[in-house]
Write a protein that holds these residues in place. Sequence first.
Motif, short mmCIF file in Angstrom:
data_model
loop_
_atom_site.label_atom_id
_atom_site.label_comp_id
_atom_site.label_asym_id
_atom_site.label_seq_id
_atom_site.Cartn_x
_atom_site.Cartn_y
_atom_site.Cartn_z
N GLU A 107 1.23 -1.27 -0.23
CA GLU A 107 0.07 -0.38 0.07
C GLU A 107 0.98 1.24 -0.02
OE1 GLU A 107 -4.09 -1.49 2.16
OE2 GLU A 107 -2.52 -0.38 3.44
N GLY A 108 2.41 1.43 0.07
CA GLY A 108 3.02 2.31 0.69
C GLY A 108 4.33 2.14 1.10
N THR A 109 5.35 3.74 0.56
CA THR A 109 6.58 2.89 1.09
C THR A 109 7.33 4.05 1.89
OG1 THR A 109 6.93 0.81 -1.14
CG2 THR A 109 8.87 2.32 0.13
N ASN A 110 7.22 3.67 2.95
CA ASN A 110 8.77 4.85 3.29
C ASN A 110 9.64 5.07 3.04
OD1 ASN A 110 9.47 6.69 4.91
ND2 ASN A 110 8.33 6.07 7.14
N LYS A 111 9.77 5.54 2.04
CA LYS A 111 11.55 4.77 1.71
C LYS A 111 12.64 5.84 1.85
CE LYS A 111 11.55 5.17 -2.73
NZ LYS A 111 11.76 4.18 -3.64
N LEU A 112 13.98 4.52 2.41
CA LEU A 112 14.82 4.47 3.38
C LEU A 112 14.22 5.15 4.53
CD1 LEU A 112 16.85 6.83 0.39
CD2 LEU A 112 16.84 4.43 0.77
N ALA A 113 12.90 4.36 5.42
CA ALA A 113 13.24 5.05 6.69
C ALA A 113 14.06 4.41 7.45
CB ALA A 113 11.83 4.55 7.22
#
Length: 183
Positions: free
Chosen positions: A150-156
């Motif tokens: 549903e989504g990506t928290n980029k480089l989190a």
Amino acid sequence: MKNIFVGPNVNLAVPQPEDFDEISDWYVDADFVRKLDTAPARPLSGEDLERTYRNLDRSTEYYFHVHANEDDRLLGFVTLYNVEWTNQVAQLALAIGDPEERGRGFGTEALALILNYAFNELNLFKVCLDVIATNQSAIAVYQNSGFEFEGTNKLAVKRDGQRYDLYHMGLFAADFQPRVTLR
């Protein structure tokens, strides 16, 4: 009536005080802890884990231990947490502790049991989870169980000087396809 907590190979059980010392052994395995959570890895004692369990908010958290049916050995844990009753949504976390027990279908079966519980007992609309991009085996289990990205928290997530994505996945009750026969 079928037992909603028992599948062909595993069951979801009430945590027992003696379980927490065994679980604390898993927390010294850096690979286990670093795939489980985005928080810094650290060993936890059985007492720490039991105290956390005793302090759960019973109205918004449903925590079970996963046991093998054949010999009742402790395999892992699964929890629904941050249940938002007004929205009928919850977060999910699942772990199989001993590396020797992973890849044998126990996590998949425990996931099916907790999803059945979430959708058919708690009447939730949706179950969500977060998973670190490096945890490919967990991602495969979630996808095979019907979860979608549903989504990506980029480089989190930062591990060993590298940055990784944190994926958000979800499954709607209407899309849940039970993959376990209840006893």
